[in-house]
Scaffold this motif. Structure first.
Motif, PDB file in Angstrom:
ATOM      1  N   THR A  11      -9.836 -59.148 -42.096  1.00 35.83           N
ATOM      2  CA  THR A  11      -8.808 -60.172 -41.941  1.00 35.83           C
ATOM      3  C   THR A  11      -7.728 -59.738 -40.949  1.00 35.83           C
ATOM      4  O   THR A  11      -7.077 -58.707 -41.136  1.00 35.83           O
ATOM      5  CB  THR A  11      -8.162 -60.491 -43.306  1.00 35.83           C
ATOM      6  N   ASP A  12      -7.556 -60.509 -39.886  1.00 38.54           N
ATOM      7  CA  ASP A  12      -6.597 -60.180 -38.818  1.00 38.54           C
ATOM      8  C   ASP A  12      -6.304 -61.463 -38.043  1.00 38.54           C
ATOM      9  O   ASP A  12      -6.744 -61.638 -36.915  1.00 38.54           O
ATOM     10  CB  ASP A  12      -7.191 -59.102 -37.912  1.00 38.54           C
ATOM     11  N   LEU A  60      -4.154 -58.350 -34.343  1.00 40.84           N
ATOM     12  CA  LEU A  60      -3.411 -57.103 -34.180  1.00 40.84           C
ATOM     13  C   LEU A  60      -4.315 -55.931 -33.820  1.00 40.84           C
ATOM     14  O   LEU A  60      -3.835 -54.901 -33.349  1.00 40.84           O
ATOM     15  CB  LEU A  60      -2.615 -56.802 -35.456  1.00 40.84           C
ATOM     16  N   ASP A  61      -5.612 -56.084 -34.023  1.00 39.68           N
ATOM     17  CA  ASP A  61      -6.565 -55.061 -33.593  1.00 39.68           C
ATOM     18  C   ASP A  61      -6.424 -54.741 -32.111  1.00 39.68           C
ATOM     19  O   ASP A  61      -6.714 -53.619 -31.673  1.00 39.68           O
ATOM     20  CB  ASP A  61      -7.999 -55.536 -33.853  1.00 39.68           C
ATOM     21  N   ARG A  68      -9.398 -47.514 -33.109  1.00 44.26           N
ATOM     22  CA  ARG A  68     -10.188 -48.527 -33.814  1.00 44.26           C
ATOM     23  C   ARG A  68     -11.429 -47.901 -34.456  1.00 44.26           C
ATOM     24  O   ARG A  68     -11.831 -48.267 -35.567  1.00 44.26           O
ATOM     25  CB  ARG A  68     -10.580 -49.640 -32.843  1.00 44.26           C
ATOM     26  N   MET A  86      -2.955 -48.845 -40.365  1.00 44.49           N
ATOM     27  CA  MET A  86      -4.157 -49.655 -40.565  1.00 44.49           C
ATOM     28  C   MET A  86      -5.231 -48.876 -41.318  1.00 44.49           C
ATOM     29  O   MET A  86      -5.999 -49.451 -42.092  1.00 44.49           O
ATOM     30  CB  MET A  86      -4.683 -50.151 -39.231  1.00 44.49           C
ATOM     31  N   THR A  92      -0.589 -62.202 -43.180  1.00 43.79           N
ATOM     32  CA  THR A  92      -0.258 -62.092 -41.760  1.00 43.79           C
ATOM     33  C   THR A  92       1.203 -61.717 -41.558  1.00 43.79           C
ATOM     34  O   THR A  92       1.538 -60.893 -40.697  1.00 43.79           O
ATOM     35  CB  THR A  92      -0.593 -63.412 -41.033  1.00 43.79           C
ATOM     36  N   GLN A 127       1.407 -58.046 -42.282  1.00 38.27           N
ATOM     37  CA  GLN A 127       0.818 -57.261 -41.192  1.00 38.27           C
ATOM     38  C   GLN A 127       1.765 -57.186 -39.993  1.00 38.27           C
ATOM     39  O   GLN A 127       1.925 -56.122 -39.377  1.00 38.27           O
ATOM     40  CB  GLN A 127      -0.520 -57.876 -40.766  1.00 38.27           C
ATOM     41  N   THR A 169       3.456 -53.867 -38.581  1.00 38.80           N
ATOM     42  CA  THR A 169       3.166 -53.490 -37.196  1.00 38.80           C
ATOM     43  C   THR A 169       4.455 -53.162 -36.453  1.00 38.80           C
ATOM     44  O   THR A 169       4.554 -52.140 -35.766  1.00 38.80           O
ATOM     45  CB  THR A 169       2.413 -54.631 -36.483  1.00 38.80           C
TER      46      THR A 169
END
Length: 404
Positions: free
Chosen positions: A20-21, A25-26, A34, A94, A313, A316, A320
């Motif tokens: 889930t993103d 943000l990846d 990663r 993460m 979200t 996140q 971030t």
């Protein structure tokens, strides 16, 4: 198979990562970061999630998972050098999210070992102390813990009653600690105590479990994070070599440097629990049929799913930005407190919605959501309760402290 015999979605499906993103943000991670994050995700899916219900129900510490945990390189991930991965705080966050998505007990083991013990040594130790302990801690050959909370001092831990007195080339520790994660199994424990001048020090007890005067008893009867052990510790004349006092630990402000860092990790943990519960609920809603159609086709269910992913979200995004500030060295105690506050409160709502969405299956361990529902209660409290975080934020915006 008759329609009436359709199976409900099983636990293996509900525990699988969906990544889930919603805001992409990846993209902020490098390929190498990663890859490390994905390695944590795979390890959790393959090794942790299938066994999480077992060690939650039996309240057993999963020692055999420690080598796999070490191999993920999440321990001390954002520390530069000393055998650590040396990734950005964002990548480390993460990775911590993925641990919590897998299981709260494993995430708490990391929060204590990496977020507290390794951070204390790195932030407050001398160059020699860092070289002495951090490489082995990065390999998890030395499992760490931090003993700060006391039986009568939780939120007001600044009142610290544990005492350290100098005796020749040793410090002697006397007092009691409570709720010490890894406290009964750790090889290296940073004990916080006041010395004879009233200064606060971090004293590293090596080989803690075999040390004279060290008595650690596992706290039983927990309803949360049952696979990681917290201890009630009695310190009766525990002798620590003089050069085991962390060189830069002199005041409670130094202790707060460690707590600020750990609260950042805990905020990411809360997001991980929320993601796990949301993804389990989404999988369930897509596969489970009631009244002749998938649950996910119902407006009420869709509204709940939208609410959950929106909360996730927002968490996140806050984490971030917090990690970016941390990388710049400008993240404040109050900003970390706000992230811990927002993420634990938001995650609590997400896991409650998800548990309700699964109906009766929501309380089954093999459906995972109920486990995260229970484990989040520990995250909601440790490293500073919701009200303490709220008062830290309010102090920043009013200029007035409600603590005194």
């Amino acid at each position: 198979m008759p329609e009436s015999a359709r199976a409900v979605p099983d636990g293996a499906d509900l525990g699988r990562a969906l990544g889930t993103d919603f805001y992409g943000l990846d993209d902020l991670l490098t390929d190498a970061e990663r890859e490390l994050r994905d390695g944590v995700r795979r390890w959790c899916d393959q090794e942790v999630v299938p066994r999480a219900a077992e060690f939650w129900e039996t309240a057993q510490f999963p020692r055999d998972l420690v080598p796999g945990y070490a191999a993920t390189r999440v321990a001390g991930a954002a520390i530069q050098g000393f055998g650590c991965a040396g990734v950005t705080p964002l990548a480390e966050g993460m990775m911590c999210l993925e641990l919590a998505r897998g299981d709260g007990s494993v995430a708490t083991l990391n929060a204590v070992h990496s977020g507290l013990a390794m951070t204390a040594v790195h932030e407050l130790g001398s160059d020699e102390q860092r070289e002495r302990w951090l490489p082995a801690m990065a390999r998890v050959e030395l499992l760490g813990a931090v003993a700060l909370t006391e039986p009568t001092h939780g939120s007001d831990v600044v009142s610290l009653e544990t005492r350290a007195r100098r005796d020749g080339d040793h410090w002697v520790l006397d007092g009691a600690k409570r709720w010490i994660g890894n406290g009964s199994v750790a090889d290296l424990v940073v004990v916080w105590a006041r010395d004879e001048d009233g200064d606060v020090g971090g004293f590293v007890v090596e080989g803690a479990q075999e040390t004279d005067g060290w008595d650690a008893q596992v706290i039983t009867g927990k309803i949360s994070n049952r696979g990681v052990w917290q201890a009630h510790i009695l310190l009766d004349g525990v002798r620590v070599p003089a050069d085991n006092r962390l060189a830069e630990a002199r005041t409670f402000a130094d202790t707060n440097r460690v707590l600020m860092r750990s609260r950042q990790t805990v905020a990411w943990e809360a997001v991980g629990h929320a993601v796990a519960a949301y993804e389990g609920a989404l999988t369930y809603a897509l596969d489970r049929e009631q009244f002749g159609r998938p649950l996910a086709k119902n407006q009420l269910i869709q509204d709940d799913l939208a609410r959950m992913v929106t909360l996730i979200t927002s968490m996140q995004l806050m984490c971030t930005r917090m990690s970016q500030l941390q990388e710049r060295g400008t993240c404040t105690l109050e900003q970390a407190a706000m992230a811990k506050l927002h993420c634990t409160v938001g995650a609590r709502e997400v896991v409650a919605i998800a548990r309700d969405m699964l109906g009766g299956n929501g309380i089954l361990l093999d459906h995972h959501v109920g486990r995260h529902f229970a484990d989040l209660e520990a995250v909601y409290t440790y490293e500073g309760s919701r009200t303490v975080q709220s008062l830290l934020v309010a102090r920043a915006v009013t200029g007035m402290s409600a603590f005194t």
